[in-house]
Design an enzyme around this catalytic site. Structure first.
Site: not given
Ligand code: NAP
Length: 309
Positions: A123, A198
């Site tokens: 997102t 989104k």
């Molecule tokens: P998350 O658990 O916080 O994971 C974030 C991921 O991004 C991790 O793999 C992290 O790597 C990586 N990352 C962050 N900064 C980075 C950087 N500078 N360079 C390379 N990798 C980086 O997030 P999530 O919940 O999976 O969500 C991921 C995306 O989907 C977001 O945009 C969120 O808004 C969207 N989303 C989430 C949900 C939900 O329910 N969780 C639902 C729909 C959409 P590290 O492991 O090294 O930190």
């Protein structure tokens, strides 16, 4: 408008029914997966289960082990990953992460890109999608923005709703891949449009969340137990799957993040940046921003703790 409403009506925060059909033959496209967070791990798992050859990369290397056990290959860098795959899927936090994954020293753009399809399911802002789409075109690859609605439960069961912006032919080519992760994948228009949809959906998510939290706080203040209130709501005309799932989180008093509160702050600010300036959205943004200082790493329904304080 019709297809956007169809998306809204297909949103499910509930436990979807998951039927796993083992493929008769190995799928031929080689997939690279970048970003193994709360969403990335279960989404990539769906592709491995569907017999795609998947190579993964995550900034923090410890998170790759679970995918390796399932049969994924590991890439040391995004550069190595793009060289080894046909379709690259990115699921990371925000615009800053996208900049690093695409333009960093060992980023996607440091490799030969011609002929690749790069799908960004994070997102992020519509503007960064338009920028990356143009840069991909310069390099002979195609960029699709394909953010998802639904959370960890839907990712674990292949029941996400996927909204896509970008080239139609490329969308049709990767649609079977997207449909391994989602119950529907809809193309809405050119690059960035998936992100706009989104952000609209997540503004509603913020309103639902604050609305549920305030309703529980008010009822508790008047002496009604949370369980009793949720029993009434969930059997009435305003019941919805979101209320059931997040109501359970409140009763369990366990705010382990499925969707971290800090991420809804990100999304409300992205929506503001493209012009969302309406009364409820402004209020929600203020509420979640205030809550983020204390509860940013917890699930977004932890906003109830802020409202109770
Ligand atoms: P998350 O658990 O916080 O994971 C974030 C991921 O991004 C991790 O793999 C992290 O790597 C990586 N990352 C962050 N900064 C980075 C950087 N500078 N360079 C390379 N990798 C980086 O997030 P999530 O919940 O999976 O969500 C991921 C995306 O989907 C977001 O945009 C969120 O808004 C969207 N989303 C989430 C949900 C939900 O329910 N969780 C639902 C729909 C959409 P590290 O492991 O090294 O930190």
């Amino acid at each position: 408008m019709m297809s956007f409403l169809r998306l809204i009506n297909n949103l499910s925060f509930f436990f979807g029914t998951f039927v796993y059909h083992k493929n008769e033959e190995m799928n031929t496209q080689k997939i690279g997966w970048i970003g193994l967070g709360n969403m990335g791990i279960p989404m990539a798992e769906q592709l491995i289960k569907a017999d795609y050859a998947v190579t993964v990369y995550n900034r923090s290397k410890d998170k790759e082990a679970v995918l390796k056990e399932m049969g994924a290959s590991i890439a040391e860098t995004p550069k190595d990953l793009v060289a080894a795959t046909d379709v690259v899927i990115v699921m990371v936090t925000d615009d800053v992460a996208i900049e690093q994954v695409f333009k960093g020293d060992d980023g996607l753009f440091s490799a030969e890109n011609a002929g690749k399809i790069i799908i960004n399911m994070s997102t992020v802002s519509p503007s960064i999608s338009k920028e990356m789409a143009a840069l991909c075109q310069d390099k002979g690859s195609i960029y699709l923005d394909a953010p998802v609605s639904g959370s960890v439960k839907q990712a674990e069961t292949g029941q996400l709703v996927i909204m896509v912006g970008g080239d139609e032919t490329a969308f049709n080519e990767v649609k079977p891949i997207l449909e391994k992760m989602g119950k529907m994948a809809v193309r809405l228009g050119e690059a960035g449009v998936g992100n706009v949809a989104k952000l609209a959906i997540n503004s509603l998510l913020a309103l639902y969340t604050q609305g549920l939290a305030e309703t529980v706080v008010f009822a508790n203040q008047q002496g009604i137990k949370t369980e009793d209130l949720l029993n009434l709501i969930n059997n009435g005309a305003i019941a919805n799957v979101f209320t059931k799932i997040k109501g359970y989180v409140i009763v369990a008093d366990n705010y382990k993040p499925a969707f971290a509160l800090k991420h809804i702050v990100k999304d409300l600010n992205l929506a503001k940046a493209i012009g969302l300036d309406l009364p409820l959205a402004k209020t929600a943004r203020n509420t979640f921003e205030a809550a983020a200082a204390n509860y940013g790493e917890e699930d977004l329904i932890a906003v109830i703790k802020q409202l109770k304080a």
